[in-house]
Write a protein that holds these residues in place. Structure first.
Motif, PDB file in Angstrom:
ATOM      1  N   VAL A 104       0.837  -1.199   0.000  1.00 18.81           N
ATOM      2  CA  VAL A 104       0.000   0.000   0.000  1.00 18.81           C
ATOM      3  C   VAL A 104       0.875   1.253   0.000  1.00 18.81           C
ATOM      4  N   TRP A 105       1.945   1.223   0.777  1.00 19.99           N
ATOM      5  CA  TRP A 105       2.857   2.367   0.834  1.00 19.99           C
ATOM      6  C   TRP A 105       3.485   2.640  -0.530  1.00 19.99           C
ATOM      7  N   PHE A 162      -8.342   1.633  -4.965  1.00 17.99           N
ATOM      8  CA  PHE A 162      -8.649   1.506  -3.535  1.00 17.99           C
ATOM      9  C   PHE A 162      -7.579   2.267  -2.740  1.00 17.99           C
ATOM     10  N   PRO A 163      -7.670   3.576  -2.648  1.00 21.86           N
ATOM     11  CA  PRO A 163      -6.606   4.345  -1.979  1.00 21.86           C
ATOM     12  C   PRO A 163      -6.422   3.929  -0.520  1.00 21.86           C
ATOM     13  N   ASP A 164      -5.181   3.602  -0.178  1.00 24.36           N
ATOM     14  CA  ASP A 164      -4.810   3.275   1.204  1.00 24.36           C
ATOM     15  C   ASP A 164      -5.679   2.175   1.799  1.00 24.36           C
ATOM     16  N   SER A 165      -6.111   1.243   0.976  1.00 24.87           N
ATOM     17  CA  SER A 165      -7.038   0.209   1.437  1.00 24.87           C
ATOM     18  C   SER A 165      -6.347  -1.145   1.523  1.00 24.87           C
ATOM     19  N   GLY A 168      -8.757  -3.552  -0.152  1.00 23.57           N
ATOM     20  CA  GLY A 168      -8.665  -3.470  -1.604  1.00 23.57           C
ATOM     21  C   GLY A 168      -7.495  -4.262  -2.143  1.00 23.57           C
ATOM     22  N   MET A 169      -6.355  -4.196  -1.444  1.00 19.40           N
ATOM     23  CA  MET A 169      -5.192  -4.973  -1.865  1.00 19.40           C
ATOM     24  C   MET A 169      -5.489  -6.466  -1.761  1.00 19.40           C
ATOM     25  N   ALA A 214      -3.047 -12.317   4.487  1.00 18.43           N
ATOM     26  CA  ALA A 214      -1.799 -11.562   4.408  1.00 18.43           C
ATOM     27  C   ALA A 214      -1.618 -10.833   3.083  1.00 18.43           C
ATOM     28  N   ALA A 215      -2.407 -11.175   2.068  1.00 16.84           N
ATOM     29  CA  ALA A 215      -2.329 -10.524   0.749  1.00 16.84           C
ATOM     30  C   ALA A 215      -0.927 -10.550   0.171  1.00 16.84           C
ATOM     31  N   HIS A 216      -0.244 -11.672   0.279  1.00 13.48           N
ATOM     32  CA  HIS A 216       1.116 -11.737  -0.241  1.00 13.48           C
ATOM     33  C   HIS A 216       1.135 -11.573  -1.758  1.00 13.48           C
TER      34      HIS A 216
END
Length: 356
Positions: A104-105, A162-165, A168-169, A214-216
């Motif tokens: 996200v960063w 999806f900003p800063d989500s 969303g990721m 974890a959305a790896h």
């Protein structure tokens, strides 16, 4: 009539026998729900995770036995439960890994017009982008990103949608695994295998926790790899068709741009025997792979920017390694060899030997 015969003759037992995958899927749902009830698993709260995980794995193993033992017409059901399992874990906070916050960063940094390979995340130039929800939860605040350009493109695109989500990721990663599962169904059909065996890929709890929890980033290259093998399965075996070879190479190159180690699959995809048993080396495949990788890195190469990021330093770290890697490292140290060389060079060589 014995007690066992009496039990198995009951209506519920007959229903379970007639709908085994549905039963196993339904039994898995409350275990995934326990993840949300428990909350954070780290630090010092890992003990409840193990009975949840191994309970799910036991149900998954039974499902694998079923799809391997007989043909079923349960493909829609398999995908339905795969979707539900993933959706349940989306609200869970990713405490088994904090890599997602870096994704996200990196998307946020690119949205601000900054090359993600230029500054470490604690640089003064990025002060205005910091917050407590994303930046403070990352690891290695003093390092630039490690993720290759293909991953960076996805991070940037996801941030725009999806900003800063974090959720969303996760959705993007889940979509990638489901796409890989759909492609796997077609690959199994092309190989003459029952398509329901895609359950082996779609239902494992490890995949759920790695992707929906974890959305790896590894999820992103899965459809690319399966797609490459699908093209290989459909390519003519008695002649070289450069279009198939270039397509496979482009997919492999895109996978390498997500995370570098899919490159070790190149020998498996490249060196094939034709119908007469002759080895055929297809030049279009490695050329397409190389051009795809170069094109990806070209997007991020700028003066004063090392597009490899943190990768060279990470490749020399020594922690959280497998027993094989530890053995290779110990062997290198005992023989006055740089300890990081055997793993970085030996594993690709092993893949070449196995695929040969």
């Amino acid at each position: 009539m014995s007690i066992w015969q009496a039990v198995t003759a009951t209506a519920p037992a007959r229903w379970i026998a007639a709908h085994p995958l549905l039963t196993l899927g339904l039994l898995s749902l409350p275990l995934y729900g326990l993840v949300l009830v428990h909350g954070d698993f780290r630090p010092r709260r890992m003990e409840p995770f193990f009975p949840i995980f191994f309970g799910l794995f036991g149900l998954y193993a039974l499902a694998c036995v079923i799809v391997m033992a007989r043909r079923t017409s349960s493909l829609p059901l398999i995908f339905l439960f795969a979707v539900i399992f993933n959706l349940i874990l989306i609200p869970s906070r990713p405490t088994l890994s904090d890599d997602m916050y870096r994704y996200v960063w990196d998307g946020r940094v690119q949205a601000a017009g900054v090359n993600p390979y230029r500054y470490p995340s604690d640089a003064e130039e990025l002060t205005d982008l910091r917050d407590n929800e994303i930046w403070r939860l990352m690891n290695r605040l003093d390092a630039v990103t490690i993720y290759p350009p293909g991953a960076q493109i996805v991070f940037a695109a996801t941030w725009r949608i999806f900003p800063d989500s974090v959720a969303g990721m996760k959705l993007v990663m889940i979509a990638a695994t489901l796409l890989a599962g759909w492609l796997l169904v077609h690959l199994l059909k092309a190989l003459g295998q029952p398509p329901e065996r895609a359950l082996i890929f779609l239902w494992p709890p490890l995949l759920m926790f790695e992707v929906a929890h974890a959305a790896h980033v590894d999820a992103l290259y899965l459809p690319l790899i399966v797609g490459a093998f699908l093209l290989r399965a459909r390519a003519p075996q008695d002649r070289v068709d450069w279009r198939y070879e270039a397509g496979i190479g482009a997919l492999l190159g895109a996978a390498v741009l997500i995370k570098l180690y899919p490159a070790i699959l190149a020998p498996c995809l490249w060196s094939l025997r034709d119908a007469a048993g002759r080895r055929r080396w297809r030049l279009a495949l490695p050329v397409a792979t190389a051009l795809t990788v170069l094109a990806g890195y070209a997007l991020y190469i700028q003066p004063g920017v090392d597009a490899l990021g943190f990768l060279p330093t990470y490749g020399r770290e020594f922690f959280n390694v497998s027993p094989l890697m530890r053995w290779l490292t110990d062997w290198a140290i005992a023989n006055d060899i740089r300890w990081w060389l055997p793993g970085n060079l030996g594993m690709p060589l092993l893949m070449v030997l196995v695929s040969g």
